[in-house]
Design an enzyme around this catalytic site. Sequence first.
Site, PDB file in Angstrom:
ATOM      1  N   ASN A  11       0.349  -1.124   0.097  1.00 46.47           N
ATOM      2  CA  ASN A  11       0.179   0.187   0.164  1.00 46.47           C
ATOM      3  C   ASN A  11       1.248   1.070   0.089  1.00 46.47           C
ATOM      4  OD1 ASN A  11      -1.474   2.405   0.965  1.00 46.47           O
ATOM      5  ND2 ASN A  11      -3.339   0.912   1.627  1.00 46.47           N
ATOM      6  N   ASP A  13       0.195   4.656  -0.017  1.00 40.80           N
ATOM      7  CA  ASP A  13      -0.618   5.627   0.716  1.00 40.80           C
ATOM      8  C   ASP A  13       0.142   6.626   1.522  1.00 40.80           C
ATOM      9  OD1 ASP A  13      -3.105   5.318  -0.322  1.00 40.80           O
ATOM     10  OD2 ASP A  13      -4.326   3.970   1.149  1.00 40.80           O
ATOM     11  N   HIS A  14       1.050   6.081   2.377  1.00 37.68           N
ATOM     12  CA  HIS A  14       2.245   6.975   3.127  1.00 37.68           C
ATOM     13  C   HIS A  14       2.647   7.898   1.432  1.00 37.68           C
ATOM     14  CE1 HIS A  14      -0.058   5.761   6.484  1.00 37.68           C
ATOM     15  NE2 HIS A  14       0.614   5.071   7.146  1.00 37.68           N
ATOM     16  N   ARG A  22       3.587  18.582   0.795  1.00 41.59           N
ATOM     17  CA  ARG A  22       4.004  19.724   0.047  1.00 41.59           C
ATOM     18  C   ARG A  22       3.396  21.019  -0.909  1.00 41.59           C
ATOM     19  NH1 ARG A  22       9.991  21.212   0.951  1.00 41.59           N
ATOM     20  NH2 ARG A  22       9.462  21.716   3.028  1.00 41.59           N
ATOM     21  N   HIS A  47      -5.173   3.400  -1.603  1.00 41.39           N
ATOM     22  CA  HIS A  47      -6.955   3.788  -0.790  1.00 41.39           C
ATOM     23  C   HIS A  47      -7.599   5.461  -1.218  1.00 41.39           C
ATOM     24  CE1 HIS A  47      -9.726   4.234   3.078  1.00 41.39           C
ATOM     25  NE2 HIS A  47     -10.419   4.314   1.474  1.00 41.39           N
ATOM     26  N   ARG A  49      -9.955   8.532  -1.174  1.00 37.10           N
ATOM     27  CA  ARG A  49     -10.582   9.024   0.036  1.00 37.10           C
ATOM     28  C   ARG A  49     -11.087   9.963  -0.772  1.00 37.10           C
ATOM     29  NH1 ARG A  49     -10.365   7.366   5.525  1.00 37.10           N
ATOM     30  NH2 ARG A  49      -8.776   5.673   6.513  1.00 37.10           N
ATOM     31  N   ARG A  53      -6.976  12.817   0.658  1.00 31.34           N
ATOM     32  CA  ARG A  53      -5.881  13.170   1.782  1.00 31.34           C
ATOM     33  C   ARG A  53      -4.222  12.518   1.278  1.00 31.34           C
ATOM     34  NH1 ARG A  53      -7.345  10.267   7.092  1.00 31.34           N
ATOM     35  NH2 ARG A  53      -9.286  10.946   6.472  1.00 31.34           N
ATOM     36  N   HIS A  54      -4.488  11.310   0.417  1.00 26.44           N
ATOM     37  CA  HIS A  54      -3.398  10.724  -0.354  1.00 26.44           C
ATOM     38  C   HIS A  54      -3.375  10.558  -1.205  1.00 26.44           C
ATOM     39  CE1 HIS A  54      -5.134   7.267   1.548  1.00 26.44           C
ATOM     40  NE2 HIS A  54      -5.013   7.613   2.440  1.00 26.44           N
ATOM     41  N   GLU A  74      -8.566   0.330  -2.342  1.00 32.27           N
ATOM     42  CA  GLU A  74      -9.590   0.565  -1.639  1.00 32.27           C
ATOM     43  C   GLU A  74     -10.580   1.215  -1.849  1.00 32.27           C
ATOM     44  OE1 GLU A  74      -6.995   0.640   2.309  1.00 32.27           O
ATOM     45  OE2 GLU A  74      -6.313  -1.001   1.495  1.00 32.27           O
ATOM     46  N   THR A 104      -7.223   6.808  10.058  1.00 25.45           N
ATOM     47  CA  THR A 104      -6.863   5.310   9.330  1.00 25.45           C
ATOM     48  C   THR A 104      -7.904   4.702   9.219  1.00 25.45           C
ATOM     49  OG1 THR A 104      -5.191   3.245   8.540  1.00 25.45           O
ATOM     50  CG2 THR A 104      -5.569   3.237  10.689  1.00 25.45           C
ATOM     51  N   THR A 105      -8.440   3.177   8.101  1.00 21.43           N
ATOM     52  CA  THR A 105     -10.138   2.955   8.288  1.00 21.43           C
ATOM     53  C   THR A 105      -9.559   1.529   9.565  1.00 21.43           C
ATOM     54  OG1 THR A 105      -8.925   1.982   5.990  1.00 21.43           O
ATOM     55  CG2 THR A 105     -10.438   1.198   7.739  1.00 21.43           C
ATOM     56  N   GLU A 156     -10.952  -9.991   2.911  1.00 21.17           N
ATOM     57  CA  GLU A 156      -9.437  -9.592   3.851  1.00 21.17           C
ATOM     58  C   GLU A 156      -9.866  -8.365   5.170  1.00 21.17           C
ATOM     59  OE1 GLU A 156      -6.781  -6.080   2.060  1.00 21.17           O
ATOM     60  OE2 GLU A 156      -6.023  -5.936   3.793  1.00 21.17           O
ATOM     61  N   HIS A 196      -3.665  -4.485   7.624  1.00 18.75           N
ATOM     62  CA  HIS A 196      -3.869  -3.563   9.165  1.00 18.75           C
ATOM     63  C   HIS A 196      -2.552  -3.699  10.239  1.00 18.75           C
ATOM     64  CE1 HIS A 196      -5.269   0.588   9.989  1.00 18.75           C
ATOM     65  NE2 HIS A 196      -5.955   0.049   8.819  1.00 18.75           N
ATOM     66  N   GLY A 197      -1.673  -2.862   9.643  1.00 19.00           N
ATOM     67  CA  GLY A 197      -1.292  -3.303  10.870  1.00 19.00           C
ATOM     68  C   GLY A 197      -0.265  -4.300  11.464  1.00 19.00           C
ATOM     69  N   GLY A 218       0.991  -1.519   4.288  1.00 17.50           N
ATOM     70  CA  GLY A 218       1.339  -0.279   4.254  1.00 17.50           C
ATOM     71  C   GLY A 218       2.696   0.155   4.832  1.00 17.50           C
ATOM     72  N   HIS A 219       1.755   0.500   6.603  1.00 22.69           N
ATOM     73  CA  HIS A 219       2.185   1.847   7.323  1.00 22.69           C
ATOM     74  C   HIS A 219       3.658   1.253   7.306  1.00 22.69           C
ATOM     75  CE1 HIS A 219       2.372   4.524  10.637  1.00 22.69           C
ATOM     76  NE2 HIS A 219       3.415   3.744  11.080  1.00 22.69           N
TER      77      HIS A 219
HETATM   78  N1  PXP Z   1      -5.999  -3.411   4.013  1.00 23.05           N
HETATM   79  C1  PXP Z   1      -6.446  -1.772   4.535  1.00 23.05           C
HETATM   80  C2  PXP Z   1      -8.065  -2.566   3.650  1.00 23.05           C
HETATM   81  C3  PXP Z   1      -6.740  -0.712   4.784  1.00 23.05           C
HETATM   82  O1  PXP Z   1      -7.293  -0.385   4.621  1.00 23.05           O
HETATM   83  C4  PXP Z   1      -5.111  -0.759   4.760  1.00 23.05           C
HETATM   84  C5  PXP Z   1      -5.036   0.725   5.522  1.00 23.05           C
HETATM   85  O2  PXP Z   1      -4.875   1.638   4.064  1.00 23.05           O
HETATM   86  C6  PXP Z   1      -4.108  -1.390   4.607  1.00 23.05           C
HETATM   87  C7  PXP Z   1      -4.706  -2.942   4.636  1.00 23.05           C
HETATM   88  C8  PXP Z   1      -2.584  -1.285   5.009  1.00 23.05           C
HETATM   89  O3  PXP Z   1      -2.333  -1.094   6.993  1.00 23.05           O
HETATM   90  P1  PXP Z   1      -1.140  -0.563   7.234  1.00 23.05           P
HETATM   91  O4  PXP Z   1      -0.628   1.102   6.789  1.00 23.05           O
HETATM   92  O5  PXP Z   1      -1.175  -0.642   8.330  1.00 23.05           O
HETATM   93  O6  PXP Z   1      -0.286  -1.619   7.050  1.00 23.05           O
END
Ligand code: PXP
Length: 250
Positions: A11, A13-14, A22, A47, A49, A53-54, A74, A104-105, A156, A196-197, A218-219
């Site tokens: 992911n 997004d970050h 910027r 994602h 949104r 925002r990203h 997403e 975040t979600t 998921e 997620h996480g 992602g994160h």
């Molecule tokens: N899967 C879904 C459905 C999410 O919404 C996210 C966060 O955007 C992720 C995976 C990735 O999560 P993380 O950034 O915590 O790894």
Amino acid sequence: MAPFPVRLGVNIDHVATLRQARGEFDPDPLAAAHLARLAGADQIVLHVREDRRHANETDLRRFRETATLPVNLEMALTDEMAALALSFLPERVTLVPEKRNERTTEGGLVLSPDYLKALAPFSERCAEKGIRLSLFMDPDPEMLERIPSFGVDQVELHTGPYARAFGTSREGEEFARLSAAGAMLSRRDLVLAAGHGLNLFNLPRILGLPKLAEVNIGHSIIARAVLFGIREAVSEVRSLLLAPRGGEGL
Ligand code: PXP
């Protein structure tokens, strides 16, 4: 026979969040996607949104035109996002709930009667266009029971609560919820993904979920990329400062 390797969705997004800080062009999420592909990612996740925002539709269009990996979009199930998906045709759409003020979600989908009513025509349109549909769900048996039998091929599971509980007395309980949910999904022939996480520490246990096909991360990947990249980025500037200077201004 060795089990099929788990697919990795990265992911980005970050990376887009940093660019938005910027409001210019760097860092380019598309460049991140290409590097992720070279490093072994199987798909790119973004994602879009409501507040952009990203990632935004320009990113989506550029991914579609030049990226050589499948895109997993997403999105919330709104008319605007449905139109976006049906025009950009990502390989997969993952439906997520979206709250304006969340960072975040925050949780899985609530499959209320109204939601299911909106989902049916969208899933039909996705099927017509060859877009595979995934639902982001908490490991809640009652909610998983409500997944329609047509139109959705993958779920998921939301691993956020497990990730937060990791290393605490609640880890086993959260993992057991994921495990029971995974078994339930496989009885229904739904492909199991998780996200997620997730990070290098809590991922190994998740890989023990039978029939796990995909993780989306992602994160933790972007956070590590920032930290590991700092040394090189600073050294580059340091070398320039150490080089002999021109005569201008002296
Ligand atoms: N899967 C879904 C459905 C999410 O919404 C996210 C966060 O955007 C992720 C995976 C990735 O999560 P993380 O950034 O915590 O790894």
